[in-house]
Design a protein around this motif. Structure first.
Motif, short mmCIF file in Angstrom:
data_model
loop_
_atom_site.label_atom_id
_atom_site.label_comp_id
_atom_site.label_asym_id
_atom_site.label_seq_id
_atom_site.Cartn_x
_atom_site.Cartn_y
_atom_site.Cartn_z
N ASP A 59 1.03 -1.17 0.07
CA ASP A 59 -0.14 0.06 0.08
C ASP A 59 0.76 1.09 0.17
OD1 ASP A 59 -2.29 -1.76 -0.10
OD2 ASP A 59 -2.40 -1.17 2.16
N GLN A 60 2.04 1.23 0.74
CA GLN A 60 2.92 2.66 0.88
C GLN A 60 3.68 2.40 -0.52
OE1 GLN A 60 2.54 4.50 3.28
NE2 GLN A 60 4.15 6.00 2.46
N ALA A 62 2.38 1.91 -3.40
CA ALA A 62 1.36 2.44 -4.34
C ALA A 62 1.24 4.00 -4.15
CB ALA A 62 0.12 1.58 -4.24
N ALA A 63 1.21 4.40 -2.71
CA ALA A 63 0.89 5.46 -2.54
C ALA A 63 2.08 6.64 -2.71
CB ALA A 63 0.74 5.85 -0.85
N SER A 65 4.31 6.17 -5.20
CA SER A 65 4.52 6.01 -6.64
C SER A 65 3.54 6.85 -7.21
CB SER A 65 4.49 4.58 -7.14
OG SER A 65 5.27 3.81 -6.54
N ALA A 66 2.41 6.83 -6.65
CA ALA A 66 1.25 7.79 -7.29
C ALA A 66 1.71 9.31 -7.40
CB ALA A 66 -0.11 7.57 -6.57
N PRO A 67 1.17 10.12 -8.40
CA PRO A 67 1.52 11.31 -8.52
C PRO A 67 0.75 12.21 -7.27
CG PRO A 67 0.12 10.71 -10.31
CD PRO A 67 0.37 9.45 -9.29
N ARG A 68 1.51 13.19 -6.81
CA ARG A 68 0.94 14.01 -5.71
C ARG A 68 0.19 15.00 -6.13
NH1 ARG A 68 6.18 12.62 -2.40
NH2 ARG A 68 5.76 10.89 -1.93
#
Length: 73
Positions: A59-60, A62-63, A65-68
């Motif tokens: 989960d972390q 993915a978080a 890696s995602a655009p902010r």
């Protein structure tokens, strides 16, 4: 083989000492994706497997890696 980060080693030590709540809290504030991936590799080597911590790592990753969203300074 790449060296493991200091952060990953410290969190792995928390896990091995039985402090999974502390390890989960550290995973939630992980500095980089690379650090979480290194921790995940360390946890994969440990016995018994820690399914909850592995899910938190995924989960972390993915978080992180995602655009902010834009944050003003």
């Amino acid at each position: 083989m790449a060296r493991h980060s200091i952060w990953a080693n410290k969190v792995a030590t928390l896990v091995h000492s039985g402090n999974t709540a502390g390890a989960l809290a550290q995973i939630k504030v992980a500095p980089t994706v690379k650090d979480v991936q290194q921790l995940r590799a360390l946890l994969a080597e440990s016995k018994p497997p820690h399914k909850l911590l592995d899910e938190a790592c995924v989960d972390q990753i993915a978080a992180l890696s995602a655009p902010r969203l834009h944050r003003s300074p």
